[in-house]
Design a protein around this motif. Structure first.
Motif, PDB file in Angstrom:
ATOM      1  N   MET A   1      13.834  -7.949   3.303  1.00 31.55           N
ATOM      2  CA  MET A   1      12.536  -7.406   3.716  1.00 31.55           C
ATOM      3  C   MET A   1      12.209  -6.218   2.834  1.00 31.55           C
ATOM      4  O   MET A   1      12.923  -5.234   2.820  1.00 31.55           O
ATOM      5  CB  MET A   1      12.607  -6.988   5.187  1.00 31.55           C
ATOM      6  N   GLY A   2      11.170  -6.293   2.049  1.00 32.91           N
ATOM      7  CA  GLY A   2      10.857  -5.243   1.095  1.00 32.91           C
ATOM      8  C   GLY A   2      10.093  -4.102   1.726  1.00 32.91           C
ATOM      9  O   GLY A   2       9.257  -4.316   2.593  1.00 32.91           O
ATOM     10  N   TRP A   3      10.412  -2.889   1.277  1.00 35.21           N
ATOM     11  CA  TRP A   3       9.689  -1.716   1.777  1.00 35.21           C
ATOM     12  C   TRP A   3       8.336  -1.614   1.083  1.00 35.21           C
ATOM     13  O   TRP A   3       8.161  -2.038  -0.048  1.00 35.21           O
ATOM     14  CB  TRP A   3      10.515  -0.460   1.537  1.00 35.21           C
ATOM     15  N   LEU A   4       7.376  -1.040   1.771  1.00 34.49           N
ATOM     16  CA  LEU A   4       6.019  -0.936   1.248  1.00 34.49           C
ATOM     17  C   LEU A   4       5.824   0.395   0.536  1.00 34.49           C
ATOM     18  O   LEU A   4       6.411   1.412   0.888  1.00 34.49           O
ATOM     19  CB  LEU A   4       5.013  -1.062   2.401  1.00 34.49           C
ATOM     20  N   ASN A   5       4.957   0.370  -0.452  1.00 37.12           N
ATOM     21  CA  ASN A   5       4.648   1.566  -1.239  1.00 37.12           C
ATOM     22  C   ASN A   5       3.150   1.821  -1.147  1.00 37.12           C
ATOM     23  O   ASN A   5       2.349   0.953  -1.479  1.00 37.12           O
ATOM     24  CB  ASN A   5       5.070   1.348  -2.690  1.00 37.12           C
ATOM     25  N   LYS A   6       2.750   2.972  -0.636  1.00 32.02           N
ATOM     26  CA  LYS A   6       1.338   3.293  -0.422  1.00 32.02           C
ATOM     27  C   LYS A   6       0.916   4.435  -1.332  1.00 32.02           C
ATOM     28  O   LYS A   6       1.607   5.439  -1.448  1.00 32.02           O
ATOM     29  CB  LYS A   6       1.089   3.690   1.036  1.00 32.02           C
ATOM     30  N   ILE A   7      -0.242   4.284  -1.962  1.00 32.17           N
ATOM     31  CA  ILE A   7      -0.795   5.335  -2.816  1.00 32.17           C
ATOM     32  C   ILE A   7      -2.286   5.449  -2.528  1.00 32.17           C
ATOM     33  O   ILE A   7      -2.978   4.447  -2.414  1.00 32.17           O
ATOM     34  CB  ILE A   7      -0.609   5.016  -4.317  1.00 32.17           C
ATOM     35  N   PHE A   8      -2.782   6.670  -2.353  1.00 38.27           N
ATOM     36  CA  PHE A   8      -4.228   6.854  -2.329  1.00 38.27           C
ATOM     37  C   PHE A   8      -4.582   8.221  -2.891  1.00 38.27           C
ATOM     38  O   PHE A   8      -3.747   9.094  -3.016  1.00 38.27           O
ATOM     39  CB  PHE A   8      -4.817   6.651  -0.925  1.00 38.27           C
ATOM     40  N   LYS A   9      -5.853   8.374  -3.248  1.00 40.30           N
ATOM     41  CA  LYS A   9      -6.315   9.545  -3.984  1.00 40.30           C
ATOM     42  C   LYS A   9      -7.069  10.493  -3.074  1.00 40.30           C
ATOM     43  O   LYS A   9      -7.737  10.078  -2.144  1.00 40.30           O
ATOM     44  CB  LYS A   9      -7.211   9.092  -5.141  1.00 40.30           C
ATOM     45  N   GLU A 198       1.792   9.462  -2.523  1.00 39.06           N
ATOM     46  CA  GLU A 198       2.617   8.253  -2.564  1.00 39.06           C
ATOM     47  C   GLU A 198       3.711   8.350  -1.502  1.00 39.06           C
ATOM     48  O   GLU A 198       4.395   9.369  -1.398  1.00 39.06           O
ATOM     49  CB  GLU A 198       3.248   8.093  -3.948  1.00 39.06           C
ATOM     50  N   TYR A 199       3.846   7.300  -0.680  1.00 42.38           N
ATOM     51  CA  TYR A 199       4.899   7.299   0.331  1.00 42.38           C
ATOM     52  C   TYR A 199       5.455   5.892   0.515  1.00 42.38           C
ATOM     53  O   TYR A 199       4.893   4.918   0.046  1.00 42.38           O
ATOM     54  CB  TYR A 199       4.381   7.846   1.667  1.00 42.38           C
ATOM     55  N   ARG A 200       6.586   5.812   1.187  1.00 45.86           N
ATOM     56  CA  ARG A 200       7.206   4.539   1.518  1.00 45.86           C
ATOM     57  C   ARG A 200       6.940   4.240   2.987  1.00 45.86           C
ATOM     58  O   ARG A 200       6.726   5.147   3.791  1.00 45.86           O
ATOM     59  CB  ARG A 200       8.715   4.578   1.269  1.00 45.86           C
ATOM     60  N   ALA A 201       6.984   2.953   3.329  1.00 45.66           N
ATOM     61  CA  ALA A 201       6.783   2.557   4.721  1.00 45.66           C
ATOM     62  C   ALA A 201       7.641   1.343   5.032  1.00 45.66           C
ATOM     63  O   ALA A 201       7.692   0.400   4.237  1.00 45.66           O
ATOM     64  CB  ALA A 201       5.304   2.252   4.999  1.00 45.66           C
ATOM     65  N   HIS A 202       8.336   1.394   6.166  1.00 44.06           N
ATOM     66  CA  HIS A 202       9.125   0.245   6.581  1.00 44.06           C
ATOM     67  C   HIS A 202       8.186  -0.923   6.862  1.00 44.06           C
ATOM     68  O   HIS A 202       7.165  -0.757   7.528  1.00 44.06           O
ATOM     69  CB  HIS A 202       9.942   0.583   7.837  1.00 44.06           C
ATOM     70  N   PRO A 203       8.489  -2.124   6.363  1.00 46.71           N
ATOM     71  CA  PRO A 203       7.536  -3.236   6.486  1.00 46.71           C
ATOM     72  C   PRO A 203       7.324  -3.727   7.910  1.00 46.71           C
ATOM     73  O   PRO A 203       6.315  -4.378   8.182  1.00 46.71           O
ATOM     74  CB  PRO A 203       8.176  -4.344   5.622  1.00 46.71           C
ATOM     75  N   PHE A 204       8.241  -3.406   8.841  1.00 52.61           N
ATOM     76  CA  PHE A 204       8.043  -3.834  10.229  1.00 52.61           C
ATOM     77  C   PHE A 204       7.634  -2.669  11.125  1.00 52.61           C
ATOM     78  O   PHE A 204       6.627  -2.736  11.827  1.00 52.61           O
ATOM     79  CB  PHE A 204       9.319  -4.483  10.778  1.00 52.61           C
ATOM     80  N   TRP A 205       8.390  -1.587  11.086  1.00 55.92           N
ATOM     81  CA  TRP A 205       8.116  -0.450  11.967  1.00 55.92           C
ATOM     82  C   TRP A 205       7.009   0.440  11.412  1.00 55.92           C
ATOM     83  O   TRP A 205       6.456   1.268  12.150  1.00 55.92           O
ATOM     84  CB  TRP A 205       9.382   0.385  12.146  1.00 55.92           C
ATOM     85  N   MET A 206       6.676   0.308  10.108  1.00 54.25           N
ATOM     86  CA  MET A 206       5.661   1.128   9.443  1.00 54.25           C
ATOM     87  C   MET A 206       5.955   2.622   9.573  1.00 54.25           C
ATOM     88  O   MET A 206       5.046   3.449   9.665  1.00 54.25           O
ATOM     89  CB  MET A 206       4.259   0.811   9.986  1.00 54.25           C
ATOM     90  N   GLN A 207       7.219   2.986   9.563  1.00 47.57           N
ATOM     91  CA  GLN A 207       7.622   4.390   9.518  1.00 47.57           C
ATOM     92  C   GLN A 207       7.334   4.926   8.116  1.00 47.57           C
ATOM     93  O   GLN A 207       7.867   4.427   7.139  1.00 47.57           O
ATOM     94  CB  GLN A 207       9.109   4.519   9.857  1.00 47.57           C
ATOM     95  N   SER A 223      21.029  -0.549  13.314  1.00 51.47           N
ATOM     96  CA  SER A 223      20.436  -1.690  14.004  1.00 51.47           C
ATOM     97  C   SER A 223      18.983  -1.913  13.589  1.00 51.47           C
ATOM     98  O   SER A 223      18.644  -2.929  12.995  1.00 51.47           O
ATOM     99  CB  SER A 223      20.509  -1.490  15.520  1.00 51.47           C
ATOM    100  N   CYS A 224      18.111  -0.947  13.877  1.00 50.97           N
ATOM    101  CA  CYS A 224      16.675  -1.143  13.634  1.00 50.97           C
ATOM    102  C   CYS A 224      16.242  -0.712  12.238  1.00 50.97           C
ATOM    103  O   CYS A 224      15.104  -0.948  11.847  1.00 50.97           O
ATOM    104  CB  CYS A 224      15.859  -0.407  14.687  1.00 50.97           C
ATOM    105  N   GLU A 225      17.096  -0.012  11.486  1.00 52.92           N
ATOM    106  CA  GLU A 225      16.852   0.407  10.097  1.00 52.92           C
ATOM    107  C   GLU A 225      15.896   1.588   9.962  1.00 52.92           C
ATOM    108  O   GLU A 225      15.552   1.980   8.852  1.00 52.92           O
ATOM    109  CB  GLU A 225      16.329  -0.754   9.242  1.00 52.92           C
ATOM    110  N   ARG A 226      15.463   2.184  11.048  1.00 50.80           N
ATOM    111  CA  ARG A 226      14.561   3.331  10.932  1.00 50.80           C
ATOM    112  C   ARG A 226      15.342   4.566  10.484  1.00 50.80           C
ATOM    113  O   ARG A 226      16.487   4.767  10.865  1.00 50.80           O
ATOM    114  CB  ARG A 226      13.865   3.607  12.265  1.00 50.80           C
TER     115      ARG A 226
END
Length: 489
Positions: A1-9, A198-207, A223-226
């Motif tokens: 499960m890949g982690w998400l990468n978010k960027i905005f200006k 720029e931040y990372r986000a867990h693909p399920f929990w969106m932390q 267990s939950c990977e958070r």
């Protein structure tokens, strides 16, 4: 499960300051700002051009409307010419997500007012600017006290301000409302070298968290990977794993406690006409004992991080005999283990499960290993890793679905019978039946892990096996596997 990468200006705009003393003087800021004018500005410019032409040729004076005095028109022409030499900021719209609308006041965006009288009107109070200072921004002019932040409603006196949905904000207010905060360190997520957030986000929990936390040793729940937030202390297990407080609530900690779950899963297999007659020991163990048993086992296909084993060899395993306690610093202590000698009476000598995982996760691992035991005891030979691990994941997934459905039913039933339930029965139902909101979310997370696994044996094997079971049924799929060693197409 890949982690998400978010960027905005972000958004930065500038104010042009000016002074009116009968003539318009704009652009007193360090960088002049060019204004974008609407149709009424164009009309004023036409009149000023007509006035200029009229001064050179009286016959063309008809282009000027008779309601204007010559002095006013001359002032307007000079003001417009000066405004054309100034520069205003481009408007930037920031894509902001998940901002609660109730936290922001609702006001209509200001409408610029450019009357044809030669005087310019404040876009805030709608009164003429008159003599004195004014601000030019957002395609309008303002009294300094009228140009206010949309969030705090205080005047914006800084040279730079932020914009969102055509509304001005102090840069500090904009950051409070729209700049994302890290769910781990609770600070504003910093910008990268390009000035982007720029931040990372867990693909399920969106932390959401700062990219730096991936390399600074911030622990994750096993267990939950958070990730562990700075204001919450995770439990530290004897083998160094971390367990969040939500997962701890239903964690299975010793072998006697796990026997109840074992019986539930045996009943689940019997309901599928897949009863295992042999009495296979179930032992809850630490990670070190699991790794040692894995090295001694000669066969089987296992994940890089093993959480369960179906053993076929005789050996001595250390099992957890009593539930440990939580000591200072949220560390597990008073762990009591003892040796257990495995004797080969059939094709399976024992099932080992890693301790300290929530009930749903422990059960999904146990259902997987139970299917391994069933295949060996029922004579399924020479199955490829993809077929064997795939069908075991299918049974794990099926058990999870049954638990989630049963939990939803138990929640509805327990609500209607809450007044008659005792405290002891409530504690039991929370383990076996009714699920908390977090348990239901965790069950969905474990299912999602199975469904999105990218490995050939476990991920692809599950997806092929699950399609076969959905199309032909479990019994026909197992019969086909026993004869051919593969899934039916």
């Amino acid at each position: 499960m890949g982690w998400l990468n978010k960027i905005f200006k972000g958004s930065v705009n500038r104010v042009s300051r000016g002074h009116y003393d009968g003539s318009w003087h704009e652009g007193n800021s360090p960088d002049h700002i060019r204004g974008a004018y609407d149709e009424s500005d164009n009309e004023d410019m036409d009149r000023a051009i007509a006035l200029s032409l009229a001064e050179g040729d009286p016959d063309k004076g008809k282009a000027v409307e008779p309601d204007y005095s010559l002095e006013e028109d001359e002032q307007l022409a000079r003001a417009l010419q000066e405004s054309l030499n100034t520069e205003s900021p481009p408007h930037q719209h920031v894509p902001v997500r998940n901002v609660p609308s109730e936290s922001i006041p609702t006001r209509e965006p200001p409408q610029p007012v450019f009357p044809s009288s030669g005087y310019r009107t404040c876009a805030g109070c709608k009164n003429p600017i008159g003599h004195g200072r004014f601000l030019s921004c957002m395609d309008a002019v303002w009294h300094p006290q009228c140009f206010r932040c949309f969030a705090c409603n205080k005047p914006i006196s800084e040279y730079e301000f932020a914009m969102h949905e055509d509304q001005p904000y102090h840069k500090s207010c904009y950051k409070d409302f729209f700049h994302p905060k890290c769910d781990v360190c609770k600070n504003f997520i910093p910008t990268n070298k390009n000035g982007l957030i720029e931040y990372r986000a867990h693909p399920f929990w969106m932390q959401k968290y700062c990219p730096s936390h991936e390399d600074d040793g911030t622990p994750r729940c096993c267990s939950c990977e958070r990730m562990e937030p700075t204001d919450v202390k995770y439990i530290t297990l004897e083998d160094g794993r971390k367990l969040c407080l939500e997962c701890l609530t239903s964690a299975t900690m010793d072998s006697p406690e796990c026997q109840h779950l074992y019986m539930d899963i045996q009943e689940f297999f019997e309901g599928l006409n897949m009863k295992v007659e042999q009495q296979v020991p179930l032992l809850l163990v630490e990670r070190q004992a699991l790794n040692e048993a894995l090295e001694a086992e000669k066969s089987g296909h296992h994940l890089p991080e093993t959480r369960g084993l179906c053993l076929s060899e005789e050996q001595i395993v250390r099992t957890i005999l009593r539930r440990p306690t939580i000591g200072p610093g949220n560390r597990i202590m008073d762990m009591i283990t003892g040796p257990y000698k495995l004797v080969r009476r059939c094709e399976v000598t024992a099932i080992l499960i890693l301790y300290g995982l929530p009930r749903l996760q422990t059960g999904s691992i146990l259902a997987h290993e139970m299917m391994h035991a069933y295949l060996r005891l029922k004579g399924y030979r020479s199955l490829s890793p993809q077929v064997e691990e795939g069908i075991c994941q299918v049974l794990s997934h099926m058990w999870l679905e049954s638990e989630i459905i049963a939990g939803a039913t138990s929640n509805a039933a327990s609500t209607s019978a809450a007044s008659s339930s005792s405290s002891s029965s409530t504690a039991t139902s929370s383990k076996k039946g009714a699920k908390t909101e977090f348990e239901k979310k965790l069950g969905a997370f474990i299912k999602n892990q199975i469904e999105t696994d990218s490995s050939v044996e476990y991920g692809d094997g599950f997806r092929v096996g699950n399609r076969a079971v959905e199309r032909y049924g479990l019994r026909s799929t197992l019969d086909h596997m026993k004869i051919t060693g593969s899934f039916p197409i």
